[in-house]
Motif scaffolding. Structure first.
Motif, PDB file in Angstrom:
ATOM      1  N   VAL A 251       0.660  -0.883   0.402  1.00  0.00           N
ATOM      2  CA  VAL A 251       0.011  -0.426   0.580  1.00  0.00           C
ATOM      3  C   VAL A 251       0.994   0.947   0.004  1.00  0.00           C
ATOM      4  CG1 VAL A 251      -1.547   1.329   1.124  1.00  0.00           C
ATOM      5  CG2 VAL A 251      -1.973  -0.976   1.317  1.00  0.00           C
ATOM      6  N   GLU A 252       0.796   1.985  -1.074  1.00  0.00           N
ATOM      7  CA  GLU A 252       1.342   3.156  -0.801  1.00  0.00           C
ATOM      8  C   GLU A 252       0.992   4.365  -0.515  1.00  0.00           C
ATOM      9  OE1 GLU A 252       3.034   3.348  -5.442  1.00  0.00           O
ATOM     10  OE2 GLU A 252       4.691   2.198  -4.646  1.00  0.00           O
ATOM     11  N   ASP A 253      -0.852   4.305  -0.433  1.00  0.00           N
ATOM     12  CA  ASP A 253      -1.455   5.600  -0.133  1.00  0.00           C
ATOM     13  C   ASP A 253      -3.396   4.631   0.461  1.00  0.00           C
ATOM     14  OD1 ASP A 253      -1.744   8.394  -0.025  1.00  0.00           O
ATOM     15  OD2 ASP A 253      -3.550   7.965  -1.582  1.00  0.00           O
ATOM     16  N   ALA A 254      -3.209   5.688   1.438  1.00  0.00           N
ATOM     17  CA  ALA A 254      -4.521   5.069   1.288  1.00  0.00           C
ATOM     18  C   ALA A 254      -5.079   6.042   1.848  1.00  0.00           C
ATOM     19  CB  ALA A 254      -4.927   3.918   3.001  1.00  0.00           C
ATOM     20  N   ARG A 255      -6.963   5.926   1.765  1.00  0.00           N
ATOM     21  CA  ARG A 255      -8.376   7.191   2.447  1.00  0.00           C
ATOM     22  C   ARG A 255      -8.821   5.377   3.287  1.00  0.00           C
ATOM     23  NH1 ARG A 255      -9.913  12.086   0.958  1.00  0.00           N
ATOM     24  NH2 ARG A 255      -7.342  13.354   1.064  1.00  0.00           N
ATOM     25  N   VAL A 256      -9.002   6.319   4.623  1.00  0.00           N
ATOM     26  CA  VAL A 256     -10.470   4.768   5.186  1.00  0.00           C
ATOM     27  C   VAL A 256     -11.202   6.381   5.785  1.00  0.00           C
ATOM     28  CG1 VAL A 256     -10.642   3.794   7.140  1.00  0.00           C
ATOM     29  CG2 VAL A 256      -8.495   3.848   5.829  1.00  0.00           C
ATOM     30  N   VAL A 257     -12.046   6.472   5.404  1.00  0.00           N
ATOM     31  CA  VAL A 257     -13.318   7.420   5.657  1.00  0.00           C
ATOM     32  C   VAL A 257     -14.587   6.743   6.510  1.00  0.00           C
ATOM     33  CG1 VAL A 257     -14.953   9.611   5.432  1.00  0.00           C
ATOM     34  CG2 VAL A 257     -12.502   8.484   3.844  1.00  0.00           C
ATOM     35  N   LEU A 258     -14.953   6.775   7.687  1.00  0.00           N
ATOM     36  CA  LEU A 258     -16.124   6.475   8.137  1.00  0.00           C
ATOM     37  C   LEU A 258     -17.628   7.574   7.858  1.00  0.00           C
ATOM     38  CD1 LEU A 258     -14.125   5.970  11.232  1.00  0.00           C
ATOM     39  CD2 LEU A 258     -14.295   4.899   9.449  1.00  0.00           C
ATOM     40  N   GLY A 259     -18.476   6.814   8.360  1.00  0.00           N
ATOM     41  CA  GLY A 259     -19.787   7.380   8.103  1.00  0.00           C
ATOM     42  C   GLY A 259     -20.858   7.094   9.111  1.00  0.00           C
ATOM     43  N   GLN A 260     -22.026   8.318   9.743  1.00  0.00           N
ATOM     44  CA  GLN A 260     -22.751   7.827   9.942  1.00  0.00           C
ATOM     45  C   GLN A 260     -21.804   7.722  12.029  1.00  0.00           C
ATOM     46  OE1 GLN A 260     -22.970   6.159   7.033  1.00  0.00           O
ATOM     47  NE2 GLN A 260     -24.085   7.600   6.893  1.00  0.00           N
ATOM     48  N   VAL A 261     -20.926   8.218  11.919  1.00  0.00           N
ATOM     49  CA  VAL A 261     -20.251   7.937  12.955  1.00  0.00           C
ATOM     50  C   VAL A 261     -19.818   9.584  13.629  1.00  0.00           C
ATOM     51  CG1 VAL A 261     -19.273   5.195  12.755  1.00  0.00           C
ATOM     52  CG2 VAL A 261     -18.020   7.680  12.527  1.00  0.00           C
TER      53      VAL A 261
END
Length: 321
Positions: A251-261
């Protein structure tokens, strides 16, 4: 509802002019959220400006693989679009999971992103909460099982948009047209924490229209998932979108996005850090899940969201292995 005028302009310039003639006027796309606001007297506009006849309902595939999605494109059209399903599956899944088939055929991606919180205290006319100019967030001492575990104060209502979660993960840009021209706002700068302005969820100004959403060249992998109380028409308890750029299995780049929290689509920087430089597999999925709930502050009745969030992030990352 009170009486109001309905205007149907052909262009966004005409739409803004019509809205500007009567202060308090509002724009309408699919109208799903607007109708609720009118019925509960949360909005009492003198004029509703319908954007359905403007040229904002097209999806354009750019030569570099990027996409431009008009703000009035329906959720159903986004979910079914072959290029989006191939290049940005997280967005296609988020739009295809929203609400019900009937609503997805009317609701627009712009409207989904701009919809107001679904907090029952905000939605009921009788409660003058902080978001409506009051001085009390009734969820603090009241019913808060669906409320936030991140980014709360002085408002604790979760951001309701599933599409926004995937768009932030995809590094989208929101194209906004106003009296001073068109400006481009990165998705992770578009949404506003309540500590900055409790009455707003985004940077859109009263005279501005969200005209399109631009998606860059797609990441190597992306996925979206959510957990609901019931499989039918419902809002998620928790959702998550993960977008990874992978080279040589790392993994060279990552986006982790959460919803409703959280009060905005919530980027989990600890979860992203846990994935960088690692191969995509069960070990990194476990680490990302644990990291995703770093700093969580559950309320009296929503502690279950902490473990639910960790489990969902783990599952989404593992699905990309």
């Amino acid at each position: 509802m009170i009486r109001f005028e309905l205007a149907k302009p052909k262009t966004t310039t005409e739409a803004r002019a019509l809205a500007g003639e009567k202060p308090g006027s509002v724009f309408k796309a699919g109208g799903i959220d607007l109708l609720d606001h009118l019925k509960e007297h949360l909005l009492e506009p003198p004029r509703v400006v319908d954007l359905s006849a403007t040229s904002l309902n097209e999806i354009v595939v750019e030569s570099d693989g990027g996409l431009r999605i008009g703000a009035t494109v329906t959720l159903a059209k986004v979910a079914a679009h072959d290029a989006i399903r191939k290049s940005h599956p997280a967005l296609a899944e988020a739009c295809g999971s929203a609400a019900s088939p009937q609503i997805r055929n009317v609701a627009t991606i712009g409207g989904n992103v701009l919809q107001r919180p679904r907090c029952w205290y905000y939605r009921l006319e009788e409660y003058k909460c902080v978001k409506k100019g009051g001085d009390v967030c009734f969820a603090i001492a009241g019913e808060n099982r669906y409320h936030v575990i991140f980014g709360g104060g002085p408002v604790y209502a979760p951001h309701p948009s599933s599409a926004a979660v995937a768009l932030v993960a995809s590094r989208a840009t929101f194209l906004v047209e106003g009296s001073k021209g068109t400006r481009a706002v990165p998705a992770d700068e578009f949404f506003v924490l309540p500590e900055k302005d409790p009455a707003r969820e985004n940077v859109l100004k009263p005279d501005e229209i969200l005209v399109a959403i631009a998606l860059p060249t797609p990441p190597s992998k992306s996925a979206y998932a959510e957990v609901r109380e019931r499989a039918g028409f419902d809002w998620p308890l928790v959702s998550a979108a993960v977008a990874l750029r992978v080279a040589g299995g790392i993994v060279e780049d990552a986006r982790v996005v959460l919803g409703q929290v959280a009060t905005i689509p919530w980027r989990s920087l600890p979860a992203e850090k846990a994935l960088l430089g690692k191969p995509v597999g069960q070990a990194s999925a476990d680490a990302a899940g644990r990291a995703a709930v770093t700093g969580a502050e559950p309320m009296s009745d929503n502690g279950y969201k902490v473990e639910l969030t960790a489990t969902l992030v783990r599952r989404v990352v593992a699905s990309l292995a």
